[in-house]
Design a protein around this motif. Structure first.
Motif, PDB file in Angstrom:
ATOM      1  N   MET A  25      11.195   8.432   2.190  1.00 14.46           N
ATOM      2  CA  MET A  25      11.452   8.015   3.579  1.00 14.46           C
ATOM      3  C   MET A  25      12.944   8.177   3.891  1.00 14.46           C
ATOM      4  O   MET A  25      13.788   7.898   3.035  1.00 14.46           O
ATOM      5  N   CYS A  26      13.228   8.601   5.111  1.00 16.11           N
ATOM      6  CA  CYS A  26      14.620   8.767   5.554  1.00 16.11           C
ATOM      7  C   CYS A  26      14.914   7.832   6.719  1.00 16.11           C
ATOM      8  O   CYS A  26      14.056   7.625   7.579  1.00 16.11           O
ATOM      9  N   GLY A  27      16.132   7.281   6.721  1.00 14.21           N
ATOM     10  CA  GLY A  27      16.590   6.488   7.868  1.00 14.21           C
ATOM     11  C   GLY A  27      16.116   5.049   7.844  1.00 14.21           C
ATOM     12  O   GLY A  27      15.948   4.440   8.897  1.00 14.21           O
ATOM     13  N   ILE A  28      15.928   4.484   6.648  1.00 14.08           N
ATOM     14  CA  ILE A  28      15.491   3.081   6.548  1.00 14.08           C
ATOM     15  C   ILE A  28      16.677   2.152   6.849  1.00 14.08           C
ATOM     16  O   ILE A  28      17.741   2.272   6.227  1.00 14.08           O
ATOM     17  N   ALA A  29      16.497   1.240   7.797  1.00 17.08           N
ATOM     18  CA  ALA A  29      17.577   0.288   8.140  1.00 17.08           C
ATOM     19  C   ALA A  29      17.744  -0.729   7.018  1.00 17.08           C
ATOM     20  O   ALA A  29      16.747  -1.224   6.472  1.00 17.08           O
ATOM     21  N   LEU A  30      18.997  -1.012   6.677  1.00 18.52           N
ATOM     22  CA  LEU A  30      19.249  -1.828   5.487  1.00 18.52           C
ATOM     23  C   LEU A  30      20.632  -2.472   5.564  1.00 18.52           C
ATOM     24  O   LEU A  30      21.605  -1.788   5.848  1.00 18.52           O
ATOM     25  N   PRO A  31      20.758  -3.791   5.302  1.00 16.39           N
ATOM     26  CA  PRO A  31      22.099  -4.369   5.161  1.00 16.39           C
ATOM     27  C   PRO A  31      22.557  -4.210   3.709  1.00 16.39           C
ATOM     28  O   PRO A  31      21.769  -4.444   2.787  1.00 16.39           O
ATOM     29  N   ILE A  32      23.805  -3.802   3.516  1.00 13.99           N
ATOM     30  CA  ILE A  32      24.320  -3.667   2.143  1.00 13.99           C
ATOM     31  C   ILE A  32      25.630  -4.430   2.013  1.00 13.99           C
ATOM     32  O   ILE A  32      26.239  -4.797   3.022  1.00 13.99           O
ATOM     33  N   LEU A  33      26.073  -4.639   0.778  1.00 17.44           N
ATOM     34  CA  LEU A  33      27.318  -5.383   0.514  1.00 17.44           C
ATOM     35  C   LEU A  33      28.307  -4.488  -0.227  1.00 17.44           C
ATOM     36  O   LEU A  33      28.022  -4.036  -1.337  1.00 17.44           O
ATOM     37  N   ILE A  34      29.455  -4.234   0.420  1.00 16.43           N
ATOM     38  CA  ILE A  34      30.520  -3.477  -0.256  1.00 16.43           C
ATOM     39  C   ILE A  34      31.825  -4.249  -0.086  1.00 16.43           C
ATOM     40  O   ILE A  34      32.199  -4.590   1.042  1.00 16.43           O
ATOM     41  N   ASP A  35      32.532  -4.495  -1.185  1.00 17.61           N
ATOM     42  CA  ASP A  35      33.804  -5.235  -1.151  1.00 17.61           C
ATOM     43  C   ASP A  35      33.693  -6.519  -0.331  1.00 17.61           C
ATOM     44  O   ASP A  35      34.568  -6.820   0.490  1.00 17.61           O
ATOM     45  N   GLY A  36      32.609  -7.244  -0.494  1.00 18.64           N
ATOM     46  CA  GLY A  36      32.429  -8.510   0.198  1.00 18.64           C
ATOM     47  C   GLY A  36      32.029  -8.374   1.663  1.00 18.64           C
ATOM     48  O   GLY A  36      31.856  -9.373   2.349  1.00 18.64           O
ATOM     49  N   GLN A  37      31.907  -7.155   2.161  1.00 19.66           N
ATOM     50  CA  GLN A  37      31.521  -6.930   3.572  1.00 19.66           C
ATOM     51  C   GLN A  37      30.032  -6.616   3.652  1.00 19.66           C
ATOM     52  O   GLN A  37      29.545  -5.788   2.881  1.00 19.66           O
ATOM     53  N   ARG A  38      29.356  -7.275   4.615  1.00 20.68           N
ATOM     54  CA  ARG A  38      27.967  -6.879   4.855  1.00 20.68           C
ATOM     55  C   ARG A  38      27.977  -5.782   5.899  1.00 20.68           C
ATOM     56  O   ARG A  38      28.523  -5.942   6.989  1.00 20.68           O
TER      57      ARG A  38
END
Ligand SMILES: Nc1nc2c(ncn2[C@@H]2O[C@H](COP(=O)(O)OP(=O)(O)OP(=O)(O)O)[C@@H](O)[C@H]2O)c(=O)[nH]1
Length: 296
Positions: A25-38
C-alpha cells in the motif's frame, strides 16, 4: 451476518502462477516520532510476493505492523523490527520487505544577527528494506541554500572598476568623495546573479543512528548560505555579506557536500545532486557526486 464465513480471496490460488517484486500500500497516513517531534507522515509498505501460486498478500497485516512506529522514536532498529513483522506475518509468501516514509522535518533556525528565529521545513524520505535477510536504510533529504556565481561576481567587479575609472580617472582622489561614490548606485554599477539552490542528498546509512538532523546541519554548514527564516534588515545585510564571501559554482557546492558527508560516521554511501536554478538563464546548473565507504 457475522455467523457467515467471510470469503478470503487472498488465500485463493492465483490464475497465473507468477511471483511479484513489490505488493503493498502507498500513501498510508501515519504519525511518527523523530528527535522528540511528532510529525505527519505518509508510508508506503510492501513485501515481495515470492509464492507465485498465491493470489494475494495480506494488506491488513502490513498496515497493523505500522502501529509500532506511532509510539517509539524512529531508528534503524525500529524500522528493521517493522520489516521483520511484515515478513513474519507473510511466512511462506514473501522473502523481502519494504518501507518508505515521507515527511517534512521541522527545524527551528536562528536569524543571523537579530534575536529572532523561525521554522524551516525539510522534505525527507526514509527508505528501509529487508532483502535476502540484509537490512538497508536510505535517506533522501532536500536542503535549500543561496548561491552567488563567482564568474558573474568577477565580471561585475570589472564593470565597477571601469565605472571608477570613468568617474575618478582624471581627478585627484579625495577620501570623502570615494566614500560617497561607494555608497551611490555608481559604486555598484553591476551585481552578480545569485539563485535559490537545492541539494538533494541520497544517503545510505550505517549504524544505529538515524542522523537526519546531523546530516542536515552538516550540509548547511558546508554550504555556508542556507536560506533563512525570520529576517530583519540587519540579517539581510549579514546574508549579503555571507553570500559575497561564499561565491559558488554548482561544482563547488557538490565538492563541499561530498567532503562533509564523507566525514559523517553515519554515512556508508551517498549520491548527491545540487541544482542551481540559475537567474542568468532559464535552465539549471547541476552537479552530481557519488561515494561508497570501503571498510578497512
Ligand atoms: N491482497 C490484496 N488485498 C486487497 C487489495 N485491495 C483491497 N484488499 C483488501 O485488503 C483487505 C485485508 O486483507 P487481509 O489482510 O488478507 O485481511 P484478512 O484476511 O481479514 O486478514 P488475515 O486474517 O490476517 O489474513 C481485504 O479485505 C482485501 O480485499 C488488493 O489489491 N490486494
Amino acid at each position: 451476518m457475522n455467523a457467515l464465513t467471510l470469503p478470503d480471496i487472498a488465500a485463493q490460488a492465483s490464475r497465473q502462477a507468477l511471483p511479484l517484486d513489490w505488493v503493498g500500500m502507498c500513501g498510508i497516513a501515519l504519525p511518527i516520532l523523530i528527535d522528540g517531534q511528532r510529525l505527519s507522515a505518509r508510508a508506503d509498505a510492501g513485501v515481495s510476493l515470492d509464492d507465485g501460486e498465491a493470489r494475494g498478500i495480506h494488506m491488513s497485516r502490513l498496515y497493523l505492523a505500522l502501529e509500532m512506529l506511532e509510539q517509539q522514536a524512529l531508528t534503524p532498529a525500529l524500522l528493521r523490527n517493522v520489516l521483520q513483522r511484515f515478513l513474519d506475518t507473510h511466512e511462506g509468501l514473501s522473502k523481502n520487505a519494504y518501507l518508505r516514509i515521507h515527511t517534512d522535518l521541522l527545524l527551528k533556525r536562528p536569524a543571523l544577527v537579530s534575536p529572532l528565529a523561525g521554522w524551516k521545513s525539510y522534505p525527507v524520505s526514509i527508505e528501509a528494506r529487508l532483502e535476502n535477510q540484509m537490512f538497508h536504510v536510505e535517506l533522501k533529504i532536500d536542503v535549500t541554500y543561496s548561491s552567488t556565481c563567482p564568474c558573474s561576481a568577477a565580471l561585475a567587479r570589472q564593470l565597477i572598476q571601469q565605472q571608477f575609472l570613468e568617474d575618478f580617472g582624471n581627478t585627484p582622489l579625495q577620501h570623502e568623495d570615494v566614500l560617497t561614490w561607494l555608497g551611490s548606485a555608481n559604486g555598484i554599477v553591476a551585481t552578480p546573479h545569485s539563485q535559490r539552490s537545492s541539494a538533494q542528498l541520497h544517503v545510505h546509512l550505517q549504524g544505529e543512528h538515524l542522523a537526519l538532523t546531523d546530516l542536515i546541519n552538516d550540509a548547511e554548514a558546508a554550504l555556508g548560505t542556507a536560506v533563512q527564516t525570520a529576517v530583519k534588515r540587519a540579517d539581510e545585510q549579514a546574508f549579503a555579506l555571507a553570500n559575497g564571501q561564499n561565491l559558488m559554482f554548482c561544482e563547488d557546492a557538490a565538492r563541499r557536500l561530498n567532503l562533509a558527508l564523507k566525514r559523517s560516521d553515519a554515512v556508508k554511501a551517498f549520491h548527491l545532486k545540487v541544482i542551481h536554478a540559475e537567474s542568468l538563464h532559464a535552465h539549471d546548473a547541476v552537479a552530481e557526486s557519488r561515494w561508497t565507504r570501503h571498510s578497512a
